[in-house]
Design a protein around this motif. Sequence first.
Motif, short mmCIF file in Angstrom:
data_model
loop_
_atom_site.label_atom_id
_atom_site.label_comp_id
_atom_site.label_asym_id
_atom_site.label_seq_id
_atom_site.Cartn_x
_atom_site.Cartn_y
_atom_site.Cartn_z
N PHE A 477 0.79 -1.17 -0.02
CA PHE A 477 0.08 -0.04 0.01
C PHE A 477 0.96 1.19 0.13
CE2 PHE A 477 -2.53 3.39 2.33
CZ PHE A 477 -3.76 3.37 1.55
N LEU A 478 1.81 1.32 0.83
CA LEU A 478 2.70 2.50 1.17
C LEU A 478 3.79 2.67 -0.52
CD1 LEU A 478 4.18 1.98 4.65
CD2 LEU A 478 2.43 3.85 3.69
N TYR A 479 4.15 1.51 -0.91
CA TYR A 479 4.87 1.57 -2.15
C TYR A 479 3.91 2.17 -3.24
CZ TYR A 479 9.46 -0.33 -1.15
OH TYR A 479 10.67 -0.42 -0.52
N GLU A 480 2.70 1.49 -3.41
CA GLU A 480 1.85 2.11 -4.32
C GLU A 480 1.31 3.64 -4.19
OE1 GLU A 480 0.20 0.82 -7.25
OE2 GLU A 480 1.79 -0.44 -6.95
N ARG A 481 1.23 4.05 -3.24
CA ARG A 481 0.98 5.47 -2.76
C ARG A 481 2.32 6.32 -3.32
NH1 ARG A 481 -1.54 7.46 2.85
NH2 ARG A 481 -1.53 9.36 1.49
N ARG A 482 3.54 5.97 -3.02
CA ARG A 482 4.66 6.62 -3.26
C ARG A 482 4.83 6.70 -4.89
NH1 ARG A 482 10.15 4.22 -1.32
NH2 ARG A 482 9.32 4.58 0.73
#
Length: 506
Positions: A477-482
Motif C-alpha cells: 500500500f505504501l509503495y503504491e502511494r509513493r
Amino acid sequence: MEATKTELAEKIRESAVSVLPILILVSLLCLFLTPMQPQLLLAFLIGALMLILGMGLFSLGAEQSMTLIGTKIGTALTKTKNLPLILGVSFLLGFAITVAEPDLQVLAETVPHISSTVLLVTVGIGVGLFMSLCMYRIITGANLRWLLLGCYALIFLLAAFTDPDFLCIAFDSGGVTTGPMTVPFILAMGMGVANIRSDNRAEADSFGLVALCSIGPILSVLLLGFFYDGGEAVAELSHTSLPTTTAIGGAFLAALPVYFKEMAIAMLPIVGIFLIFQLALLRLTRRRLVKILIGLLYTYLGLVLFLTGVNIGFSTLGAELGAALGRTAPQWLIPLAIVLGWFIISAEPAVSILEKQIETVSAGAIPGKAIKRSLSIAIAIAMGLAMLRVLTGISILWFVVPGYAAALALSFLVPDIYTAIAFDSGGVASGPMTATFMLQLVMGASIALGGNVLRDAFGVVALVAMMPLLSIQLVGFLYERRAKRTAREAPVYGDLDIIELWEDAG
C-alpha cells in the motif's frame, strides 16, 4: 567445481549471519538470566553449527534442483493441455511433498491427541487438493482474492463448531505445511505453469500457491475434529538426556542415521516423479541432469544436518528455557518472544527463496530488504501475541478472525501481486525454526504456568503465518502511494515541447 565451492561458501556465510543474532541472544540468556545445564548450552552451540552448514547446503541445493524440477514439471504438464492429467499429477505431487515435509513431521510428533500417521495423511490430502486448485487457477486466471475470501469464510464457519482441541492444531498445520521442502517446489511449479500463458498477469498469478496450499490443511484438520476422538492425551516437552559431553556426541550421532533415513524416504517420491518426467517428457541433457542430481544431494544433506541440529540442539534448550522462564521470570516472556521473533525469521531457509522470486517477478520494484524488514516486524508481533496467549489463555480466534478479516480487506486496496506475495509470505515465515525452537519454548512456558497446552501453546505457528499477511500488504500500500505521488509530480510535456537535456556551459 570452483564456482560451486564459492557459491557454497557464500551460502554458509549468509546462514551464519542469519543465525548469529539468535545464537548470541540465547547464549546471553542462559549465561546471565536463566541458568541452564552446561550440556544443554553446548548441545545448542553444536546444533547451531550444524544448522548453519545445513542451511548453506540446502539453499544451494534448492537453487540447483528443486526450483528447476518444479519449473520443468510445471511447464511440461501444461504443454500436454490435458487438464485431468495436470490436476491428477498436481494432487500426487502435493500429497507426496507434504507428507515428506520436515516441519509437518515435527508437529505430528509433538501433537499428543492425534496419531502422527492420521495427521500426516489428513494434511497431505488437503494440500494435494489445493495444489490441484492452484494449477487450475493459474491456467484459468481465476482471481486469488475471491478464492481466499470464500475459503477463509468456510474456515471460520467450521472453526465455530469444531472441537477446541483441534482448532490451534488446524491453523498450525497450515503454517508448517509450507516449509523448506515444499516452498521451492510449489513456487517453481507455479512459475513453470504460468510460463505457458502469454498474458501480462501470468507471472503475477504464479504467486498465491503457497497461500492456497496453506488453506488445505486447515480445512482438512478442522473437518477431522468432527470425526476423530483424540482421547485424553497430554502434551510433552522435547527432552533429550545429555548428562555428559559423550552423551551429547552420542545424541547427535544417533540422530543422524534417523534423519538420513527419514529424508531419503521423504525425497524419494519427488526424485521418482522427476525421473519419470525426465524419461517421458523432459529429456534434459546429461549435463543438466547431473547438475540437478547433485543439487538434490546438496538438498538432502542440508536437510539432514539442519533437522539434526534443530531437533537435538535447539528444541531441547527451547523447551527447558521456556519452562525456566515461566517458573522464575514470567514477566520476561513477552519481551523475549518479541526479540526472538525479530531475528528468527532470518534463519528460516525458505524466506530467501521467496525474496529472490519476488525481486525477479517485480523486476526489482519490490526490494527483498523491504520484504524481509516487514517480515521481521510481523514475526516479532506474532511471537509477542503467542506469549500473551500463554499468560492469559485467550482463544486464538480472538486473533485470527480479526487478523484475517483485516488482511482480506487490505486485498481490495493493493494490487493483486502484493496480496499473493503477502499470503505466500505467511506460509514461508512459519518454517522449521518456529515449529521446533519457538513452539517448544512456548510449550515449556505454558506447562510451567499450568496452562492448557493444546489451546494456549499450540497456535504460535498460526500467528506467525498470519501477521505477514498484514505487514506485506501494508508495504504494498505504501509503495503504491509513493509510486502514484511520483507519477503525479513528474512533468508532462507536449508533442511540440523542446526538452533541454543539458545546459551550455559557456
